[in-house]
Scaffold this active site. Structure first.
Site, mmCIF file in Angstrom:
data_model
loop_
_atom_site.group_PDB
_atom_site.id
_atom_site.type_symbol
_atom_site.label_atom_id
_atom_site.label_comp_id
_atom_site.label_asym_id
_atom_site.label_seq_id
_atom_site.Cartn_x
_atom_site.Cartn_y
_atom_site.Cartn_z
ATOM 1 N N TRP A 146 0.810 -1.221 0.000
ATOM 2 C CA TRP A 146 0.000 0.000 0.000
ATOM 3 C C TRP A 146 0.842 1.269 0.000
ATOM 4 C CZ3 TRP A 146 1.940 2.440 4.124
ATOM 5 C CH2 TRP A 146 2.467 1.648 5.155
ATOM 6 N N ASN A 147 2.149 1.174 0.247
ATOM 7 C CA ASN A 147 2.869 2.426 0.504
ATOM 8 C C ASN A 147 3.133 3.251 -0.759
ATOM 9 O OD1 ASN A 147 4.790 0.573 -0.314
ATOM 10 N ND2 ASN A 147 6.345 1.244 1.153
ATOM 11 N N PRO A 171 -3.461 -5.884 -5.753
ATOM 12 C CA PRO A 171 -2.951 -4.761 -4.945
ATOM 13 C C PRO A 171 -3.298 -4.961 -3.480
ATOM 14 C CG PRO A 171 -5.040 -4.164 -5.957
ATOM 15 C CD PRO A 171 -4.761 -5.586 -6.372
ATOM 16 N N ALA A 172 -2.744 -4.107 -2.621
ATOM 17 C CA ALA A 172 -3.020 -4.182 -1.180
ATOM 18 C C ALA A 172 -4.460 -3.772 -0.887
ATOM 19 C CB ALA A 172 -2.057 -3.267 -0.431
ATOM 20 N N GLY A 223 6.534 -6.477 -0.496
ATOM 21 C CA GLY A 223 5.823 -6.427 0.777
ATOM 22 C C GLY A 223 6.726 -6.878 1.901
ATOM 23 N N SER A 224 6.128 -7.405 2.934
ATOM 24 C CA SER A 224 6.908 -7.741 4.131
ATOM 25 C C SER A 224 7.690 -9.042 3.941
ATOM 26 C CB SER A 224 5.964 -7.888 5.321
ATOM 27 O OG SER A 224 5.064 -8.949 5.083
ATOM 28 N N CYS A 279 10.186 1.633 2.089
ATOM 29 C CA CYS A 279 11.084 0.507 2.374
ATOM 30 C C CYS A 279 12.555 0.924 2.390
ATOM 31 C CB CYS A 279 10.855 -0.610 1.374
ATOM 32 S SG CYS A 279 11.003 -0.036 -0.314
ATOM 33 N N GLU A 379 12.086 -2.982 11.380
ATOM 34 C CA GLU A 379 11.620 -1.889 10.534
ATOM 35 C C GLU A 379 10.465 -1.182 11.258
ATOM 36 O OE1 GLU A 379 9.777 -3.498 7.049
ATOM 37 O OE2 GLU A 379 10.458 -1.860 5.784
HETATM 38 P P1 NAP Z 1 2.413 -7.143 3.470
HETATM 39 O O1 NAP Z 1 1.557 -7.288 4.651
HETATM 40 O O2 NAP Z 1 3.431 -8.185 3.196
HETATM 41 O O3 NAP Z 1 1.411 -6.995 2.228
HETATM 42 C C1 NAP Z 1 1.888 -6.841 0.907
HETATM 43 C C2 NAP Z 1 0.914 -7.506 -0.043
HETATM 44 O O4 NAP Z 1 0.878 -8.909 0.240
HETATM 45 C C3 NAP Z 1 -0.516 -7.005 0.083
HETATM 46 O O5 NAP Z 1 -1.092 -6.981 -1.199
HETATM 47 C C4 NAP Z 1 -1.162 -8.088 0.939
HETATM 48 O O6 NAP Z 1 -2.545 -8.203 0.746
HETATM 49 C C5 NAP Z 1 -0.464 -9.317 0.400
HETATM 50 N N1 NAP Z 1 -0.528 -10.474 1.272
HETATM 51 C C6 NAP Z 1 -0.611 -10.521 2.618
HETATM 52 N N2 NAP Z 1 -0.650 -11.808 3.046
HETATM 53 C C7 NAP Z 1 -0.581 -12.590 1.942
HETATM 54 C C8 NAP Z 1 -0.586 -14.001 1.715
HETATM 55 N N3 NAP Z 1 -0.640 -14.877 2.720
HETATM 56 N N4 NAP Z 1 -0.512 -14.452 0.442
HETATM 57 C C9 NAP Z 1 -0.460 -13.582 -0.587
HETATM 58 N N5 NAP Z 1 -0.453 -12.234 -0.434
HETATM 59 C C10 NAP Z 1 -0.507 -11.744 0.813
HETATM 60 O O7 NAP Z 1 3.231 -5.787 3.484
HETATM 61 P P2 NAP Z 1 2.674 -4.343 3.787
HETATM 62 O O8 NAP Z 1 2.573 -4.168 5.238
HETATM 63 O O9 NAP Z 1 1.487 -4.055 2.948
HETATM 64 O O10 NAP Z 1 3.851 -3.439 3.188
HETATM 65 C C11 NAP Z 1 4.912 -3.006 3.952
HETATM 66 C C12 NAP Z 1 6.131 -3.869 3.737
HETATM 67 O O11 NAP Z 1 6.497 -3.847 2.377
HETATM 68 C C13 NAP Z 1 7.325 -3.343 4.493
HETATM 69 O O12 NAP Z 1 8.040 -4.412 5.065
HETATM 70 C C14 NAP Z 1 8.163 -2.693 3.402
HETATM 71 O O13 NAP Z 1 9.521 -2.593 3.682
HETATM 72 C C15 NAP Z 1 7.890 -3.586 2.265
HETATM 73 N N6 NAP Z 1 8.193 -2.917 1.006
HETATM 74 C C16 NAP Z 1 9.292 -3.312 0.316
HETATM 75 C C17 NAP Z 1 9.620 -2.678 -0.860
HETATM 76 C C18 NAP Z 1 10.831 -3.107 -1.646
HETATM 77 O O14 NAP Z 1 10.941 -2.694 -2.783
HETATM 78 N N7 NAP Z 1 11.720 -3.922 -1.111
HETATM 79 C C19 NAP Z 1 8.827 -1.642 -1.343
HETATM 80 C C20 NAP Z 1 7.716 -1.248 -0.610
HETATM 81 C C21 NAP Z 1 7.395 -1.912 0.570
HETATM 82 P P3 NAP Z 1 -3.591 -7.468 1.721
HETATM 83 O O15 NAP Z 1 -3.279 -6.034 1.639
HETATM 84 O O16 NAP Z 1 -4.894 -7.819 1.119
HETATM 85 O O17 NAP Z 1 -3.370 -8.026 3.093
#
Ligand code: NAP
Length: 479
Positions: A146-147, A171-172, A223-224, A279, A379
Site C-alpha cells: 500500500w505504501n 494490490p493491497a 511487501g513484508s 522501504c 523496521e
Molecule cells: P504485506 O503485509 O506483506 O502486504 C503486501 C501484499 O501482500 C498485500 O497486497 C497483501 O494483501 C499481500 N498479502 C498478505 N498476506 C498474503 C498471503 N498470505 N498471500 C499472498 N499475499 C498476501 O506488506 P505491507 O505491510 O502491505 O507493506 C509493507 C512492507 O512492504 C514493508 O516491510 C516494506 O519494507 C515492504 N516494502 C518493500 C519494498 C521493496 O521494494 N523492497 C517496497 C515497498 C514496501 P492485503 O493487503 O490484502 O493483506
C-alpha cells in the site's frame, strides 16, 4: 471512478457480490468499495492471462513499446486526478502523490525503450553454431503493498508487458483504487483484453490460487519479509520464478568529513518521504562523534517543524500512518526505546489533529540508542529516527551491516577512497552516497539478505520476466 476487478478486459464484481470498503486513513471516510474476490476469480484471471499470452508475446517489441508509451502519456494527462485519488486512499501529501505518478510513468518509458534493445547472443563454441535468445516467461503474477500503490504496480507491469508477458495482479487491501485506476488507463491506452488482469480480496486465497497453478510461471512480490517467506514456500510446488522486494532497515552513516547542513538535508529528504513508510527510508542514523551533537540539534529542529495533516491540504509534510496497526507499532517502538534508555530529542508521541483520525505521529528523533532496542533491530515504518554515535569507519560499517535486512543504505562523505570501500562492504542492494533518492527507473533496485532478491528497473527489470534459451547446432562436418 472504477471499483471493479478486471478479468479478460471486463470490469466485474466478486462472484459472491461481496465488497470491502476503502477508506481515507486521515479521516476514516469511506472513499470506495471494491470486490472481495477469492480463489475462483483468481483462477479465471489466470485463464484470461494464459489465453492472451501467445498473441501479446508475438507482437513486435516496437508495437508493445507503443502501448507502454501511450499509457505513460495517459498517466501524464490524468496526473492531477490520479494523484488526488492516491492521496485520498493512501494519505501521503499531494506533492508526493504527484511525484509517485511521475515515478510510475518513468517505468513505462524506460521499459518501452529497453524492450527494443534486447538482442540474441552468439557465444563462440568450436564446431558449433550457438544462439542464445530470450523469450517471455509466460503468465506472471504480482502482489503489491500500500505504501506506493501506483509505483509498485508500475514497476511490475511495465517490464512484464514490455517483454510480452501477461499478468495477474493483486494490490493491497488499503489501496486498491489507485491500482484499478492504473489498469483503467492501461485499457484505454490499447492494452488488449487479458494482458492485464486485476483481482482484489482475500490475499491468501488469491496468492495460493496463483502459486498452485502451473500456468503461472513467475511471481513478483513487494511487501513484508514474513509474507515473502510464505510465498516462497508456496512457489516450491510449481517452481515459479520469484522476485521478492521485501522489508528494509536502512542505515544512514554521516562521516566526519561531511557538511552537517548537507547531511541534515539528506536525512530530511530520505527519511520523511511517505511519513517514513518507505522501504528504503533510513531507519538507523550513525553519526561520527565529532558531528553528533550538531547533527542531532539541527535535524531535530528541522523535524519538529514538519507539519502533519490531510495530504490534500497545502503545506503538509506528513500524512497519517496507513492504519491503526501501523501507528501502534510506531508507538510501541518508541516506548521500548525510551524504556531502554533512549533520549527523546523531539517528538515521541501521537500528534492529535482536530477533525482527523488518531493516526498521526510526531516526527521523532531519539539519541542514546543501542542495538537491543526494537527500533534499532526492526523496521519501524514511521517517522522515527534513532541515532547513535561512532568513532571510526570500522565501527560504523559493522553497525550498519548488523541487520538481517539489506535493501538500502546511505552514506554522507566526500572521501573517494571511502566511497569505493563502502560500495564493496555495505551489505545492501542500493547505496546512496550523498544521494537521498537512489531509486530511479533506469537503475536496478532490490535487496540482499532478508530484503529479498530480484531487481526492478532498467533492462535488469525486464530480465526478471525473460527466460534464456540456448539453441546449439553442430556445424556441418563437425563431429
Ligand atoms: P504485506 O503485509 O506483506 O502486504 C503486501 C501484499 O501482500 C498485500 O497486497 C497483501 O494483501 C499481500 N498479502 C498478505 N498476506 C498474503 C498471503 N498470505 N498471500 C499472498 N499475499 C498476501 O506488506 P505491507 O505491510 O502491505 O507493506 C509493507 C512492507 O512492504 C514493508 O516491510 C516494506 O519494507 C515492504 N516494502 C518493500 C519494498 C521493496 O521494494 N523492497 C517496497 C515497498 C514496501 P492485503 O493487503 O490484502 O493483506
Amino acid at each position: 471512478m472504477r471499483e471493479g476487478n478486471l478479468i479478460d478486459g471486463r470490469w466485474v464484481g466478486a462472484d459472491s457480490g461481496a465488497t470491502f470498503e476503502v477508506s481515507d486513513p486521515a479521516t476514516d471516510r469511506v472513499v470506495g468499495r471494491v470486490p472481495d474476490a477469492g480463489a475462483d476469480e483468481a483462477r479465471r484471471a489466470v485463464d484470461a492471462a494464459f489465453g492472451a499470452f501467445s498473441a501479446w508475446a508475438a507482437k513486435p517489441a516496437i508495437e508493445r513499446a507503443k502501448v507502454l508509451e501511450a499509457l505513460s502519456a495517459r498517466l501524464a494527462g490524468d496526473r492531477e486526478e490520479l494523484a488526488a485519488l492516491l492521496t485520498e486512499e493512501q494519505g501521503k501529501p499531494l506533492p508526493e502523490a504527484r511525484a509517485e505518478i511521475d515515478y510510475a510513468r518513468s517505468f513505462f518509458e524506460v521499459s518501452a525503450k529497453a524492450c527494443q534493445e534486447i538482442r540474441d547472443e552468439t557465444p563462440s563454441v568450436p564446431g558449433k553454431k550457438v544462439l542464445v535468445h530470450r523469450r517471455p516467461i509466460g503468465v506472471a503474477a504480482a502482489i503489491t503493498p500500500w505504501n506506493f500503490p501506483m509505483a509498485m504496480l508500475a514497476k511490475k507491469i511495465a517490464p512484464a508487458m514490455a517483454v510480452g508477458c501477461t499478468q495477474v495482479l493483486k494490490p493491497a487491501e488499503q489501496t486498491p483504487l489507485s491500482a484499478i485506476a492504473l489498469l483503467d488507463r492501461a485499457m484505454a491506452s490499447g492494452v488488449p483484453p487479458g494482458v492485464l488482469n486485476l483481482v482484489t480480496g482475500d490475499p491468501a486465497a488469491i496468492g495460493s490460487a496463483w502459486l498452485e497453478d502451473p500456468r503461472v510461471r513467475k511471481l513478483s512480490f513487494t511487501g513484508s519479509t514474513d509474507v515473502g517467506r510464505i510465498l516462497m514456500r508456496g512457489a516450491a510446488t510449481n517452481l515459479q520464478r520469484l522476485s521478492l522486494e521485501l522489508g528494509g532497515h536502512a542505515p544512514m552513516i554521516v562521516f566526519e568529513d561531511a557538511s552537517v547542513d548537507f547531511a541534515v538535508e539528506m536525512a530530511m529528504a530520505a527519511k520523511y518521504r511517505n511519513g517514513g513508510q518507505t522501504c528504503i527510508c533510513p531507519n538507523r542514523f550513525l553519526v561520527h562523534r565529532s558531528l553528533h551533537d550538531q547533527f542531532v540539534s539541527k535535524f531535530a529542529s528541522r523535524s519538529a517543524a514538519l507539519v502533519s495533516g490531510r495530504g490534500r491540504d497545502p503545506g503538509i509534510a506528513l500524512g497519517p500512518m496507513i492504519d491503526d496497526a501501523a501507528i501502534d507499532k510506531v508507538e510501541a517502538h518508541v516506548a521500548d526505546a525510551i524504556q531502554q534508555g533512549a533520549t527523546v530529542v523531539t517528538g515521541g508521541r501521537r500528534r492529535r489533529i482536530e477533525g482527523l483520525a488518531d493516526r498521526f505521529f510526531e516526527p521523532t528523533v531519539l539519541t542514546d540508542c543501542h542495538s537491543g532496542m526494537r527500533c534499532w533491530k526492526e523496521e519501524t515504518f514511521g517517522p522515527v529516527c534513532p541515532i547513535r554515535g561512532f568513532d571510526d569507519e570500522t565501527e560504523a560499517l559493522a553497525q550498519a551491516n548488523d541487520s538481517e535486512y539489506g535493501l538500502a543504505s546511505y552514506v554522507v562523505t566526500n572521501d573517494p577512497a571511502r566511497i569505493r570501500r563502502l560500495g564493496d562492504e555495505l551489505r545492501t542492494g542500493i547505496i546512496g552516497v550523498n544521494d537521498p533518492g537512489p531509486a530511479v527507473a533506469a537503475v536496478p533496485f532490490g535487496g540482499v539478505k532478508h530484503s529479498g532478491f530480484g531487481r526492478e528497473g532498467g533492462r535488469w527489470g525486464l530480465e526478471e520476466y525473460l527466460e534464456m534459451v540456448t539453441v546449439s547446432s553442430l556445424e556441418p562436418g563437425a563431429e
